[in-house]
Design a protein around this motif. Structure first.
Motif, PDB file in Angstrom:
ATOM      1  N   ASN A   3       3.863   5.617 -41.044  1.00  0.00           N
ATOM      2  CA  ASN A   3       4.893   5.628 -42.082  1.00  0.00           C
ATOM      3  C   ASN A   3       6.077   4.740 -41.739  1.00  0.00           C
ATOM      4  N   GLU A   4       5.917   3.879 -40.717  1.00  0.00           N
ATOM      5  CA  GLU A   4       7.008   3.003 -40.318  1.00  0.00           C
ATOM      6  C   GLU A   4       6.534   1.555 -40.308  1.00  0.00           C
ATOM      7  N   VAL A   5       7.474   0.654 -40.373  1.00  0.00           N
ATOM      8  CA  VAL A   5       7.180  -0.771 -40.298  1.00  0.00           C
ATOM      9  C   VAL A   5       7.923  -1.339 -39.094  1.00  0.00           C
ATOM     10  N   LEU A   6       7.202  -2.056 -38.231  1.00  0.00           N
ATOM     11  CA  LEU A   6       7.833  -2.695 -37.074  1.00  0.00           C
ATOM     12  C   LEU A   6       8.550  -3.952 -37.565  1.00  0.00           C
ATOM     13  N   LYS A   7       9.869  -3.957 -37.487  1.00  0.00           N
ATOM     14  CA  LYS A   7      10.654  -5.000 -38.134  1.00  0.00           C
ATOM     15  C   LYS A   7      11.235  -5.958 -37.118  1.00  0.00           C
ATOM     16  N   TYR A   8      11.187  -7.243 -37.437  1.00  0.00           N
ATOM     17  CA  TYR A   8      11.798  -8.286 -36.622  1.00  0.00           C
ATOM     18  C   TYR A   8      12.640  -9.152 -37.550  1.00  0.00           C
ATOM     19  N   PRO A   9      13.827  -8.688 -37.894  1.00  0.00           N
ATOM     20  CA  PRO A   9      14.592  -9.397 -38.915  1.00  0.00           C
ATOM     21  C   PRO A   9      15.123 -10.747 -38.466  1.00  0.00           C
ATOM     22  N   TYR A  10      15.186 -10.995 -37.150  1.00  0.00           N
ATOM     23  CA  TYR A  10      15.812 -12.229 -36.691  1.00  0.00           C
ATOM     24  C   TYR A  10      14.835 -13.187 -36.052  1.00  0.00           C
ATOM     25  N   GLU A  11      13.636 -12.713 -35.628  1.00  0.00           N
ATOM     26  CA  GLU A  11      12.736 -13.570 -34.887  1.00  0.00           C
ATOM     27  C   GLU A  11      11.304 -13.316 -35.327  1.00  0.00           C
ATOM     28  N   THR A  12      10.418 -14.229 -34.983  1.00  0.00           N
ATOM     29  CA  THR A  12       9.002 -14.065 -35.286  1.00  0.00           C
ATOM     30  C   THR A  12       8.334 -13.272 -34.182  1.00  0.00           C
ATOM     31  N   ASP A  13       7.028 -12.965 -34.350  1.00  0.00           N
ATOM     32  CA  ASP A  13       6.285 -12.209 -33.348  1.00  0.00           C
ATOM     33  C   ASP A  13       5.993 -13.029 -32.103  1.00  0.00           C
ATOM     34  N   THR A  14       6.044 -14.349 -32.188  1.00  0.00           N
ATOM     35  CA  THR A  14       5.757 -15.185 -31.027  1.00  0.00           C
ATOM     36  C   THR A  14       6.875 -15.021 -30.004  1.00  0.00           C
ATOM     37  N   LYS A  15       6.496 -14.585 -28.777  1.00  0.00           N
ATOM     38  CA  LYS A  15       7.495 -14.316 -27.757  1.00  0.00           C
ATOM     39  C   LYS A  15       7.200 -15.122 -26.505  1.00  0.00           C
ATOM     40  N   VAL A  16       8.253 -15.557 -25.850  1.00  0.00           N
ATOM     41  CA  VAL A  16       8.141 -16.256 -24.579  1.00  0.00           C
ATOM     42  C   VAL A  16       8.899 -15.433 -23.545  1.00  0.00           C
ATOM     43  N   THR A  17       8.205 -14.982 -22.511  1.00  0.00           N
ATOM     44  CA  THR A  17       8.807 -14.163 -21.463  1.00  0.00           C
ATOM     45  C   THR A  17       9.308 -15.055 -20.333  1.00  0.00           C
ATOM     46  N   LEU A  18      10.527 -14.770 -19.861  1.00  0.00           N
ATOM     47  CA  LEU A  18      11.099 -15.488 -18.729  1.00  0.00           C
ATOM     48  C   LEU A  18      11.042 -14.610 -17.486  1.00  0.00           C
ATOM     49  N   GLY A  19      11.335 -15.186 -16.332  1.00  0.00           N
ATOM     50  CA  GLY A  19      11.412 -14.411 -15.106  1.00  0.00           C
ATOM     51  C   GLY A  19      10.142 -14.484 -14.289  1.00  0.00           C
ATOM     52  N   SER A  20       9.961 -13.463 -13.410  1.00  0.00           N
ATOM     53  CA  SER A  20       8.790 -13.424 -12.542  1.00  0.00           C
ATOM     54  C   SER A  20       7.535 -13.156 -13.349  1.00  0.00           C
ATOM     55  N   ARG A  21       6.366 -13.378 -12.733  1.00  0.00           N
ATOM     56  CA  ARG A  21       5.098 -13.290 -13.444  1.00  0.00           C
ATOM     57  C   ARG A  21       4.917 -11.912 -14.080  1.00  0.00           C
ATOM     58  N   PRO A  22       4.833 -11.846 -15.427  1.00  0.00           N
ATOM     59  CA  PRO A  22       4.613 -10.561 -16.100  1.00  0.00           C
ATOM     60  C   PRO A  22       3.127 -10.219 -16.098  1.00  0.00           C
ATOM     61  N   PRO A  23       2.776  -8.977 -16.459  1.00  0.00           N
ATOM     62  CA  PRO A  23       1.351  -8.632 -16.549  1.00  0.00           C
ATOM     63  C   PRO A  23       0.673  -9.388 -17.671  1.00  0.00           C
ATOM     64  N   CYS A  24      -0.614  -9.635 -17.519  1.00  0.00           N
ATOM     65  CA  CYS A  24      -1.405 -10.278 -18.575  1.00  0.00           C
ATOM     66  C   CYS A  24      -2.625  -9.411 -18.829  1.00  0.00           C
ATOM     67  N   THR A  25      -2.542  -8.590 -19.861  1.00  0.00           N
ATOM     68  CA  THR A  25      -3.636  -7.716 -20.267  1.00  0.00           C
ATOM     69  C   THR A  25      -3.916  -7.953 -21.745  1.00  0.00           C
ATOM     70  N   LYS A  26      -4.767  -7.128 -22.323  1.00  0.00           N
ATOM     71  CA  LYS A  26      -5.072  -7.276 -23.749  1.00  0.00           C
ATOM     72  C   LYS A  26      -3.829  -7.098 -24.603  1.00  0.00           C
ATOM     73  N   GLN A  27      -2.857  -6.299 -24.113  1.00  0.00           N
ATOM     74  CA  GLN A  27      -1.623  -6.091 -24.871  1.00  0.00           C
ATOM     75  C   GLN A  27      -0.780  -7.358 -24.952  1.00  0.00           C
ATOM     76  N   GLU A  28      -0.841  -8.182 -23.910  1.00  0.00           N
ATOM     77  CA  GLU A  28      -0.042  -9.412 -23.885  1.00  0.00           C
ATOM     78  C   GLU A  28      -0.803 -10.631 -24.400  1.00  0.00           C
ATOM     79  N   LYS A  29      -2.018 -10.450 -24.875  1.00  0.00           N
ATOM     80  CA  LYS A  29      -2.839 -11.581 -25.307  1.00  0.00           C
ATOM     81  C   LYS A  29      -2.110 -12.417 -26.355  1.00  0.00           C
ATOM     82  N   MET A  30      -2.164 -13.733 -26.166  1.00  0.00           N
ATOM     83  CA  MET A  30      -1.542 -14.731 -27.041  1.00  0.00           C
ATOM     84  C   MET A  30      -0.015 -14.775 -26.889  1.00  0.00           C
ATOM     85  N   GLN A  31       0.515 -14.127 -25.856  1.00  0.00           N
ATOM     86  CA  GLN A  31       1.937 -14.236 -25.561  1.00  0.00           C
ATOM     87  C   GLN A  31       2.150 -15.340 -24.515  1.00  0.00           C
TER      88      GLN A  31
END
Length: 649
Positions: free
Chosen positions: A234-262
């Motif tokens: 019953n909710e909508v995940l809203k991104y009013p200022y940015e698109t879904d494409t995200k670029v992570t900075l910093g040390s190596r983040p995890p890469c799993t199915k959840q992060e696919k295409m990030q």
């Protein structure tokens, strides 16, 4: 006045598990969002927005967090990360513990039951400015009559009041409420990202290890982390200022199915990577090359330093432990703070030779090799355990040793081991060194195997495929340094001799891999034999690099390098290049002698690339931070070690 977290008084911890208690995560279901909550993203950061129509729905019983005890902790911290939109005010008189803010003020409320009837105490922090276009992080630390507020790691605001926070505040049948501003006012209208209770500790040192507060968070609900999230039905995940494409900075983040295409941007290597669901694929990368080495920090030590260990404690920081010669003052632990090592803890040691950092499950240990007896004539080395509440190392187990030089920690088939190098007992250099096995029932290390050694200096554990090896550097047998050092292999529950290699006062083994090739380098310190003619120079002597020959099933000599009383090798990489740095300590005339960095040149082997002025160099450690790559060397001849920075192009 907006109340971020409340404990309702229904007639009403000293909680023994001092982990961060994530209040926001308790409100959010495991898979989705609670009713009355939405997710918004602003400036690359996600937060919860609360629905004003459901001000009382966002709550849960306090017993969910305080499982074993219904007493609120006497000392604690509250950590909040939020985005302010508006600040109208209203107060509930039934708040047990609450944090509220209004224009330019922040109030901490608590209920005191020390006298009949009880009363509510308010601690006010004036001149607190929370910008409405930022994500400030607030840390409130409470201890007795002292209250301290830190906003974005700025100078703390300290308040002392007459009424101390109660030593015994019952939360029996109490509830947490999130963002409640009473029935007519609705709920907090800004965005919430983090709301954590940390019992028993001031959270400021943890939060303020870096100014990047998006990284230095104690606990953030999964739905707010930088991963794609499925909204509730019953909710909508809203991104009013940015698109879904995200670029992570910093040390190596995890890469799993959840992060696919990030995407992940590695600033230190200037590379852009794409997660394919299991690993990061390079899309664009500038290969770094070592250009030169510059002096970065003079690290003043308690006394001459025989060895150094650099290690990272997760969520706490980067540390360096120096094994110092004299006691007092003993040895020191330094913490990397704002780009430099600063003193953190001092530990009594007795001519310490080296430290070894290791973990067993969630337990964190640091073992010191003591070379001399203590003031009572007792000779033992000590294992220290990290105390998470005190954020210090405390004594855990003492083990009798004989002029100990080195510890090595390793795991074989799921079991933890700790091996000590015993150098000599009195004038006898031909004694046993000992391998200890961790007993999970007693929580102690117990003798598992003894191995005969001769004036040993160093253990080196390594694995090749399914096989485990342990190499010992034998230095002196009482008459000669021209003796065999040994490599052992783990078979049928114990180490058995695999290969013997002739060495000359061996002080260190260093194993490393280049591609599929396995190398083992020995540091030879000096050549002495009572039955042989005296050489022109005891200390100008080849140290050797051996390579594993799979066909012959043994290590064969690959290369000799002229060294000057070499005491340590350290392998490290920069970009695609591999390097070895040697600790040259004495050339027969002076301790001021260059140590050398060798670059791997393939067919040519290792070639000298950089000459580094050192004084009595004993040990090298390579380490990396977000700012770059470094080398740290310890001096056994002066109370000054040095950090060198690797400059790359």
């Amino acid at each position: 006045m907006a109340t971020l977290a409340l404990l309702r008084f229904h007639r009403a911890v000293r909680h023994l598990d001092l982990r961060p208690l994530d209040i926001l995560s308790e409100v959010v279901p495991a898979h989705g969002l609670a009713r009355g909550m939405s997710v918004f993203q602003v400036q690359g950061v996600r937060g919860f927005q609360l629905a004003a129509s459901r001000p009382r729905s966002l709550g849960f019983p306090a017993s969910r967090l305080f499982i074993h005890c219904d007493r609120f902790p006497e000392e604690f911290s509250i950590i909040v990360t939020l985005r302010v939109l508006s600040v109208p005010a209203q107060v509930s008189p039934s708040v047990l513990v609450g944090l509220r803010y209004g224009p330019d003020k922040l109030h901490f409320l608590f209920w005191s039951q020390e006298h009949a009837g009880g009363w509510q105490t308010r601690v006010t922090f004036p001149n607190v400015s929370l910008s409405d276009n930022q994500w400030p992080t607030l840390v409130l630390a409470v201890s007795g009559q002292s209250f301290s507020l830190t906003v974005d790691c700025s100078i703390p605001k300290d308040v002392v009041v007459e009424t101390p926070f109660p030593a015994s505040l019952s939360v029996k049948r109490a509830s947490f409420y999130l963002g409640n501003r009473r029935r007519r006012k609705g709920v907090f209208t800004g965005l919430l990202r983090q709301l954590v209770l940390l019992p028993g500790a001031d959270a400021t040192p943890r939060i303020c290890t870096t100014m990047n507060l998006k990284v230095a968070t104690l606990s953030v609900p999964t739905v707010l982390q930088d991963v794609p999230t499925k909204p509730a039905s019953n909710e909508v995940l809203k991104y009013p200022y940015e698109t879904d494409t995200k670029v992570t900075l910093g040390s190596r983040p995890p890469c799993t199915k959840q992060e696919k295409m990030q995407f992940w941007f590695n600033a230190s290597r200037r590379g852009l990577y794409l997660c394919n669901g299991s690993s990061w694929i390079s899309m664009l990368e500038v290969k770094q090359k070592l250009d030169y080495v510059e002096e970065y920090q003079n690290l003043v030590t308690n006394s001459e330093t025989m060895g150094v260990e650099v290690f990272t404690i997760p969520k706490v920081g980067l540390f360096a432990a120096t094994a110092n010669r004299y006691s007092p003052p003993g040895s020191a632990i330094y913490k990397w703070t704002e780009g430099k090592f600063v003193p953190y803890q001092n530990i009594p040691t007795y001519q310490a030779q080296s430290w070894k950092y290791f973990t067993i499950g969630k337990k964190i240990f640091l073992a010191v090799a003591n070379f001399e007896q203590n003031d009572r004539g007792q000779e033992f080395s000590v294992i220290y355990k990290w105390n998470r509440r005190k954020e210090k190392f405390i004594t855990y187990q003492r083990i009798t040793t004989h002029s100990a030089r080195d510890w090595e920690a390793f795991v074989i088939e799921g079991e933890a081991f700790l091996a000590v190098v015993n150098h000599r007992e009195g004038n006898n250099h031909n004694i046993d060194s000992v391998i200890y096995r961790w007993n999970p029932r007693t929580g102690l290390f117990e003798t598992n195997q003894t191995i005969p050694t001769s004036g040993a200096y160093d253990w080196e554990f390594f694995t090749i495929g399914p096989y485990s090896f342990l190499a010992v550097a034998n230095t002196f047998n009482g008459t000669s340094t021209r003796i065999y050092s040994h490599i052992y292999i783990w078979l049928s529950g114990s180490f058995q001799l695999f290969q013997s290699i002739l060495t000359f006062g061996a002080a260190d083994w260093e194993v490393f891999h280049i591609g599929d090739r396995v190398f083992l380098a020995v540091a030879n310190s000096h050549s002495y034999d009572s039955g042989m003619p005296v050489p022109s120079n005891f200390y100008a002597i080849n140290s050797s690099i051996y390579e594993l020959n799979i066909t012959a099933q043994m290590f064969v000599k690959f290369q000799d390098l002229l060294t000057y009383s070499a005491l340590d090798w350290e392998f490290f990489s920069v970009g695609d290049d591999s390097f070895l740095v040697v600790a040259n300590s004495f050339d027969g005339f002076t301790f001021s002698v260059n140590s050398i960095i060798y670059r791997w040149q393939g067919y040519e082997g290792f070639v000298a690339a950089h000459h580094l002025p050192t004084v009595g160099c004993r040990d090298w450690e390579a380490f990396h931070t977000a700012e770059g790559s470094y080398l740290l060397y310890s001096s056994a001849k002066e109370p000054l070690s040095k950090v060198l920075k690797l400059k790359t192009t």
